[in-house]
Scaffold this motif. Structure first.
Motif, short mmCIF file in Angstrom:
data_model
loop_
_atom_site.label_atom_id
_atom_site.label_comp_id
_atom_site.label_asym_id
_atom_site.label_seq_id
_atom_site.Cartn_x
_atom_site.Cartn_y
_atom_site.Cartn_z
N PHE A 47 -3.88 -0.41 -2.53
CA PHE A 47 -4.67 0.65 -1.87
C PHE A 47 -3.74 1.85 -1.65
O PHE A 47 -2.60 1.67 -1.22
N THR A 59 0.87 -1.19 0.00
CA THR A 59 0.00 0.00 0.00
C THR A 59 0.91 1.23 0.00
O THR A 59 2.08 1.14 0.34
N ALA A 101 -8.40 -2.44 3.09
CA ALA A 101 -7.38 -3.09 2.24
C ALA A 101 -7.68 -4.59 2.11
O ALA A 101 -7.59 -5.15 1.00
#
Ligand code: B12
Length: 275
Positions: A184, A133, A246
């Motif tokens: 994400f 992420t 996520a």
């Protein structure tokens, strides 16, 4: 007696007040006596001491309270939400009223982050990595406490969370997406002037043909209707919601449209903003 102490002992406070035409209004009111602060501060220990430590920008008191809570086996997430964050809410209230100033905010912010670091030691980093992420604070914005929480929760839940820091130029965010291909991206903005970066990030991603399942946008000044006025985005309410969002992208292949529709179910609690 030191030179300064000797000088102070010779000062006539009444004379100084008259000399500068200062009206004496009685003893200073303690921050915790303010009615708004009283409503915010938790009543039970050790949360009360932790929040008061943050309120006073007293790093040692904050850390002692956090350590005490951890020794009592309280969850680090509860310590953050019920202690550290409450202290910061109280600080915000006093700043808004004009009783606190920037140096107070900095001391309180640093105390809060020391407390968060202590909690992070317990939450730790999961050894296996689920996915990557990317997190950033919007360009022009120095407020990074919320983003630091987001990164901490992602790492504690097994994500390889790339932390781009604060005041991040939009171009750097786009480059990071190109390089790391995150599942994400999280953006944080605390100022009405900097939250306008989010639609620009989306626009730049689209221009370059880069696809991200979702851009989670959060931060004090950000509102849900603003975030939902541009595509690819989902309004993030609490930092600890981030790993759940996520996970739903990773495991259930949820799209940003589904994250918006199913936010409360995904994070597993009633979220008033999504009612
Ligand atoms: C602490 C603070 C500071 C500190 C920041 C320290 C730091 N390292 O971050 C310092 C002293 C540096 C600071 C400076 C300034 N500040 Co200031 N600051 C604050 C204060 C009091 C608290 C912010 C905070 O940390 N909150 C706690 C954190 C945890 O909250 P958060 O980041 O929003 O994160 C939460 C959620 O939003 C969520 N979240 C965040 N991101 C994401 C992402 C996802 C995906 C998800 C799911 C969730 C999520 O998670 C957290 C909760 O779990 C706020 C007041 C307020 N009401 O917010 C003002 C405030 C943000 N500051 C403000 C201002 C104006 C400034 C200054 C411009 C002041 C000045 N005159 O110079 C300067 C900035 C100058 C500059 N450009 O460099 C204004 C902004 C006004 C506006 N609407 O634009 C505020 C609102 C104060 C006010 N009422 O006027 N500030």
């Amino acid at each position: 007696m030191s030179y300064v102490e000797e000088l102070e002992s010779q000062l006539d406070q009444n004379f100084i007040a008259i000399r500068y035409n200062v009206e004496m209004e009685g003893p200073a009111i303690k921050p915790e006596s303010d009615p708004d602060v009283q409503n915010i501060l938790p009543k039970e220990e050790p949360y009360k001491s932790i929040a008061t430590g943050v309120l006073y920008g007293d790093m040692e008191a904050t850390l002692n309270g956090v350590k005490e809570g951890l020794e009592e086996d309280l969850s680090p997430i509860d310590i953050i939400n019920n202690g550290l964050m409450k202290g910061m809410d109280a600080v915000s209230a006093l700043y808004t009223k004009g009783f606190y100033f920037l140096p107070d905010l900095m001391l309180s912010g640093d105390s809060m982050m020391e407390g968060v670091k202590e909690c992070e030691k317990v939450l730790g980093h999961k050894s296996e990595t689920k996915a990557t992420t990317v997190s950033f604070v919007a360009e022009g914005d120095p407020h990074d406490i919320g983003k630091n929480l987001v990164v901490m929760f992602l790492r504690a839940n097994g994500y390889d969370a790339i932390d781009l820091g604060r005041d991040v130029p939009t171009e750097e965010v786009i480059n990071a997406v190109e390089e790391y291909k995150p599942i994400f991206v999280t953006g944080t903005a605390l100022m009405t002037t900097t939250m306008t970066v989010f639609p620009k990030v989306v626009e730049e991603l689209e221009k370059k043909g880069l696809k991200v399942p979702a851009l989670g946008c959060g931060g004090g000044s950000v509102r849900k209707d603003f975030v939902e006025s541009f595509p690819m985005s989902v309004y993030g309410v609490e930092a600890y919601h981030t790993p759940k969002l996520a996970d739903s992208i990773l495991k259930d292949k949820k799209t940003w449209k589904e994250l918006r529709k199913e936010y409360s179910e995904i994070v597993g609690e009633f979220v008033p903003e999504y009612a």
